[in-house]
Design a protein around this motif. Structure first.
Motif, PDB file in Angstrom:
ATOM      1  N   THR A 100       0.889  -1.118  -0.137  1.00 26.04           N
ATOM      2  CA  THR A 100       0.068   0.039   0.016  1.00 26.04           C
ATOM      3  C   THR A 100       0.916   1.188  -0.054  1.00 26.04           C
ATOM      4  OG1 THR A 100      -0.244   0.055   2.486  1.00 26.04           O
ATOM      5  CG2 THR A 100      -1.931  -1.163   1.412  1.00 26.04           C
ATOM      6  N   THR A 101       0.483   2.113  -0.775  1.00 29.60           N
ATOM      7  CA  THR A 101       1.362   3.277  -1.056  1.00 29.60           C
ATOM      8  C   THR A 101       0.454   4.706  -0.829  1.00 29.60           C
ATOM      9  OG1 THR A 101       2.745   2.194  -2.583  1.00 29.60           O
ATOM     10  CG2 THR A 101       3.033   4.456  -2.414  1.00 29.60           C
ATOM     11  N   HIS A 102       0.769   5.344   0.048  1.00 30.01           N
ATOM     12  CA  HIS A 102       0.232   6.758   0.237  1.00 30.01           C
ATOM     13  C   HIS A 102       0.800   7.921  -0.669  1.00 30.01           C
ATOM     14  CE1 HIS A 102      -0.726  10.673   2.284  1.00 30.01           C
ATOM     15  NE2 HIS A 102      -1.841  10.209   2.143  1.00 30.01           N
ATOM     16  N   GLU A 103      -0.210   8.567  -1.231  1.00 32.01           N
ATOM     17  CA  GLU A 103       0.553  10.097  -2.052  1.00 32.01           C
ATOM     18  C   GLU A 103      -0.188  10.965  -1.543  1.00 32.01           C
ATOM     19  OE1 GLU A 103       0.490   9.765  -6.248  1.00 32.01           O
ATOM     20  OE2 GLU A 103       1.327   7.826  -6.414  1.00 32.01           O
ATOM     21  N   GLU A 119      -4.851  13.589  -3.150  1.00 32.12           N
ATOM     22  CA  GLU A 119      -4.216  12.952  -2.157  1.00 32.12           C
ATOM     23  C   GLU A 119      -4.869  11.323  -2.643  1.00 32.12           C
ATOM     24  OE1 GLU A 119      -4.249  11.737   2.575  1.00 32.12           O
ATOM     25  OE2 GLU A 119      -5.337  13.615   1.833  1.00 32.12           O
ATOM     26  N   ARG A 120      -3.969  10.454  -2.427  1.00 32.77           N
ATOM     27  CA  ARG A 120      -4.695   9.233  -2.685  1.00 32.77           C
ATOM     28  C   ARG A 120      -3.886   7.899  -2.142  1.00 32.77           C
ATOM     29  NH1 ARG A 120      -4.954   9.137  -8.443  1.00 32.77           N
ATOM     30  NH2 ARG A 120      -5.316  11.384  -7.859  1.00 32.77           N
ATOM     31  N   LEU A 121      -4.496   6.617  -1.928  1.00 26.70           N
ATOM     32  CA  LEU A 121      -3.868   5.745  -1.350  1.00 26.70           C
ATOM     33  C   LEU A 121      -3.926   4.341  -2.623  1.00 26.70           C
ATOM     34  CD1 LEU A 121      -2.473   4.175   1.301  1.00 26.70           C
ATOM     35  CD2 LEU A 121      -4.878   3.141   1.455  1.00 26.70           C
ATOM     36  N   THR A 131      -7.151   2.368  -6.321  1.00 24.18           N
ATOM     37  CA  THR A 131      -6.902   3.560  -5.668  1.00 24.18           C
ATOM     38  C   THR A 131      -7.908   4.406  -4.992  1.00 24.18           C
ATOM     39  OG1 THR A 131      -4.875   3.982  -7.558  1.00 24.18           O
ATOM     40  CG2 THR A 131      -5.632   5.800  -6.216  1.00 24.18           C
TER      41      THR A 131
END
Length: 198
Positions: A100-103, A119-121, A131
């Motif tokens: 999982t990657t948070h932006e 903003e997204r995950l 996403t």
């Protein structure tokens, strides 16, 4: 697992409901408005059980299909969640989560083109990606899963408080012929099949 509300709901709702009582005595209209706001938070974060089909990629969110587009050799389908929709998000298909990657990003309306910078995950599976995208009022994405966890089709993977859109980036094997929804169509998380498996 059966539950009435998404995790963390009471952190938003309880202060409003506790303050509403004293406000009713001091300023009845303000107190009533505060109580209604607390009840609205509970309604917004409701988390009903769902029964998923045995095959296909199911919708990760309740809402309206707002995006169907090609990205290279892959298809992206996005579901926009309005205020009255359930905002708990679910896995489209069974599998092990790779990471999982948070932006971090902006908070533009999730139905606009500018939302591509919001903003997204990202929840990455070996062959597809989900996403969660925050919107204009969404300030918090709540993931329920991490890398190396295995999930079933329709299992809860997170929610967005007061927000907004969830996309599925399908594997290259999924084509337009495999899609079972159209832009503007209403879908239900964990139940509506977005695409069949080729």
């Amino acid at each position: 697992m059966s539950r009435w509300f998404a995790p963390g709901t009471w952190w938003y709702a309880l202060p409003l409901l506790l303050v509403a009582g004293p406000l009713m005595l001091l300023a009845p209209s303000v107190g009533a408005g505060t109580a209604l706001a607390g009840l609205a938070v509970l309604y917004f974060h409701r988390d009903p059980d769902r029964e998923s089909p045995d095959a296909g990629y199911v919708s990760p969110a309740d809402g309206t299909v707002s995006v169907i587009r090609e990205e290279g050799d892959r298809l992206r389908v996005g579901v926009f969640m309005n205020l009255h929709h359930v905002h708990v998000n679910r896995a489209p298909a069974p599998g092990e989560i790779r990471e999982t990657t948070h932006e971090p990003g902006a908070h533009r309306p999730a139905f606009s083109k500018e939302s591509d910078r919001n903003e997204r995950l990202h929840v990455d599976f070996p062959d597809y990606r989900v996403t969660l995208i925050a919107g204009a009022f969404a300030r918090r994405i709540h993931p329920y899963v991490e890398g190396s966890e295995s999930v079933d089709r329709g299992e809860r993977i997170g929610h967005i408080s007061f927000g907004s859109r969830v996309d599925v980036l399908f594997p290259p094997s999924v084509t337009h012929a495999d899609l079972r929804v159209e832009r503007g169509e209403s879908v239900r998380a964990g139940e509506t099949v977005l695409a069949t498996e080729p």
